[in-house]
Each structure stands twice: as structure tokens, then as C-alpha cells.
Motif scaffolding. Structure first.
Motif, PDB file in Angstrom:
ATOM      1  N   PRO A 102       0.804  -1.234   0.000  1.00  0.00           N
ATOM      2  CA  PRO A 102       0.000   0.000   0.000  1.00  0.00           C
ATOM      3  C   PRO A 102       0.829   1.272   0.000  1.00  0.00           C
ATOM      4  O   PRO A 102       0.369   2.312  -0.469  1.00  0.00           O
ATOM      5  CB  PRO A 102      -0.812  -0.112   1.308  1.00  0.00           C
ATOM      6  CG  PRO A 102      -0.045  -1.062   2.173  1.00  0.00           C
ATOM      7  CD  PRO A 102       0.640  -2.016   1.237  1.00  0.00           C
ATOM      8  N   ASN A 147      -4.652   2.156  -2.798  1.00  0.00           N
ATOM      9  CA  ASN A 147      -5.944   2.498  -2.183  1.00  0.00           C
ATOM     10  C   ASN A 147      -6.759   3.482  -3.003  1.00  0.00           C
ATOM     11  O   ASN A 147      -7.918   3.747  -2.691  1.00  0.00           O
ATOM     12  CB  ASN A 147      -5.754   3.010  -0.747  1.00  0.00           C
ATOM     13  CG  ASN A 147      -5.018   4.341  -0.688  1.00  0.00           C
ATOM     14  OD1 ASN A 147      -4.586   4.870  -1.715  1.00  0.00           O
ATOM     15  ND2 ASN A 147      -4.860   4.869   0.506  1.00  0.00           N
ATOM     16  N   GLN A 154      -6.778  -3.012  -9.017  1.00  0.00           N
ATOM     17  CA  GLN A 154      -5.719  -3.586  -8.186  1.00  0.00           C
ATOM     18  C   GLN A 154      -5.350  -4.993  -8.654  1.00  0.00           C
ATOM     19  O   GLN A 154      -4.177  -5.362  -8.684  1.00  0.00           O
ATOM     20  CB  GLN A 154      -6.154  -3.614  -6.720  1.00  0.00           C
ATOM     21  CG  GLN A 154      -6.221  -2.242  -6.075  1.00  0.00           C
ATOM     22  CD  GLN A 154      -6.509  -2.328  -4.589  1.00  0.00           C
ATOM     23  OE1 GLN A 154      -5.750  -2.919  -3.835  1.00  0.00           O
ATOM     24  NE2 GLN A 154      -7.617  -1.739  -4.165  1.00  0.00           N
TER      25      GLN A 154
END
Length: 252
Positions: A102, A147, A154
Motif C-alpha cells: 500500500p 488504495n 488492483q
């Protein structure tokens, strides 16, 4: 020559016998889809192939070379370390959950393994990573963080990341099961494109339409065994076993 082969793979977790004598041979450029109910052992089998999971008994061959052999929980053969590392790096894996870092951008996620594991030139890796992001339709997201992306985006980054290692075979473990229904198609389209380009693929999936359309061969697993296998036409239009007939009625 098969690209990957297993002989009589057995896996137990304590008292739970998860895989029972699973044998499979996959040819280069073949797309094999594995279907079956939850708890059938599908994901465990896939994770055993690239050694994320231990097995108790059986053999795994890659490019007709023995990678590992176990008998009754004892390791009786292991490919030499240098050769083994090279072989395992040639298996790309895409998981249900995207497992992106992330704190790194999309581009950094794709570049990470080639630069740090394979010690590749950073500039060349960056160019290839951008090409791969373009291939999965995400070149414009290179500098975004995970995010900020949808689940489908993703997962496409995760596919690009696996391809960055230039694998000979791609393993997909229910790659669309964590996605909202409207995002499934964008991931399946990338996988179809890979199949058309000749990538060898083993896909654990609940997407029967994909298995019917893209697979060369479909395996039905139940209770840790391959119960039936055949072409998509054989499996979906003329299933032999009663258990497969029941399964298809419930999911189609």
C-alpha cells in the motif's frame, strides 16, 4: 514435454486430509481451469505447485525435472538451491486478495521483484513495467497508490506485477472472487488476452463462463481429488459423474 507435472500429491493439515493423490500434467500454452465446491482442495493444490504449501507425499516436476519428492512427510529429493530458485521464479501467482504494497505506487509495485530479486537494471525494468501496465490498461495509473484504485484495477496491477518476472506459467487462485460483480469482466479480459498470447495458465475459478470459453481442459475437484476432467464441452455439456452434474446445476 510437460511444463508442470504432479504425481500423487497428498496434503494433510493435522487430521484434515486436504489432497488425496492428485496427479496432473500440463503442457506448454495450455489453459487448465480447476472448478469445484469450496473446501475441495483447489487452492491448496495451486499453492503446493509453487511451494507455498508443504505436501506429505508425491512428486512435483517442472520442465520434466524433479523439483520435490516427499514420502510419508519426509523430504526424499529436493532440487539444488540455485536451480530451484530459478524454477520457482518462473511461476507467477495471482491471489484472491491483491497483496499489493500500500505504501508503494502502482509502478513501484510492478518493478519491485525484478529489481530486488532478479537484480535487473532499473531503467529497463521501468520501461517493461510501463509496457505491462499499458497491456492491462493501467498506464495512466502508474503513479497512483493502490488504495486509490478499484478492486478490479488492483487485481490487474497484481497480474502485471506477476508478469514482470517473465514467468513461464501463471497460477491464478480465484482471482475474481474478491471483486464486485461489475469489476470481474475487466480482470477476465486480461486473462483471456494472456491465454490468446500463449501463456500457460492454471486457474482456480468460480467463473464457469471463463472456464467454458478459455480453458483447453477443465478439472472438477471434490473432497481433495480430481473427480473428472475433460474439455470444456465434455465437462459442461456431458458431465459423467453425478457429483459434477449436481455441482453444475447449483452454479449454472
Amino acid at each position: 514435454m510437460s511444463i508442470i507435472k504432479t504425481e500423487n500429491i497428498d496434503v494433510s493439515f493435522g487430521e484434515l486430509h486436504v489432497l488425496k493423490g492428485v496427479s496432473l500434467e500440463v503442457q506448454p500454452k495450455e489453459v487448465v481451469c480447476i472448478i469445484g465446491p469450496s473446501g475441495a482442495g483447489k487452492s491448496t493444490f495451486l499453492r503446493t505447485l509453487n511451494r507455498l504449501e508443504k505436501f506429505d507425499t508425491g512428486k512435483i516436476y517442472v520442465d520434466d525435472k524433479l523439483l520435490d519428492e516427499y514420502k510419508d512427510g519426509k523430504h526424499v529429493f529436493k532440487m539444488p538451491k540455485h536451480e530451484r530458485s530459478k524454477v520457482l521464479l518462473e511461476m507467477g501467482m495471482v491471489f484472491q486478495r491483491f497483496n499489493l504494497f500500500p505504501h508503494k505506487t502502482v509502478l513501484q509495485n510492478v518493478m519491485l521483484a525484478p529489481v530486488h530479486v532478479k537484480k535487473e537494471n532499473r531503467a529497463e525494468t521501468k520501461k517493461r513495467a510501463m509496457d505491462l501496465l499499458a497491456r492491462v490498461g493501467l498506464a495512466d495509473k502508474a503513479d497512483e497508490y493502490p488504495n486509490r484504485l478499484s478492486g478490479g484495477q488492483q487485481q490487474r496491477v497484481a497480474i502485471a506485477r506477476a508478469l514482470a518476472m517473465e514467468p513461464k506459467i501463471m497460477l491464478f487462485d480465484e482471482p475474481t472472487s474478491a471483486l464486485d460483480p461489475e469489476l470481474v469482466g475487466e480482470v477476465l479480459n486480461v486473462m483471456k488476452q494472456l491465454a490468446e498470447e500463449g501463456m500457460t495458465m492454471i486457474v482456480v475459478t468460480h467463473e464457469m463462463g471463463f472456464a467454458r470459453e478459455v480453458a483447453n481442459r477443465v478439472l472438477f475437484m471434490e473432497s481433495g481429488k480430481i473427480v473428472e476432467e475433460g474439455t470444456p464441452s465434455e465437462i459442461f455439456t456431458a458431465p459423467k459423474s453425478e457429483r459434477l452434474q449436481q455441482f453444475l446445476k447449483s452454479v449454472l
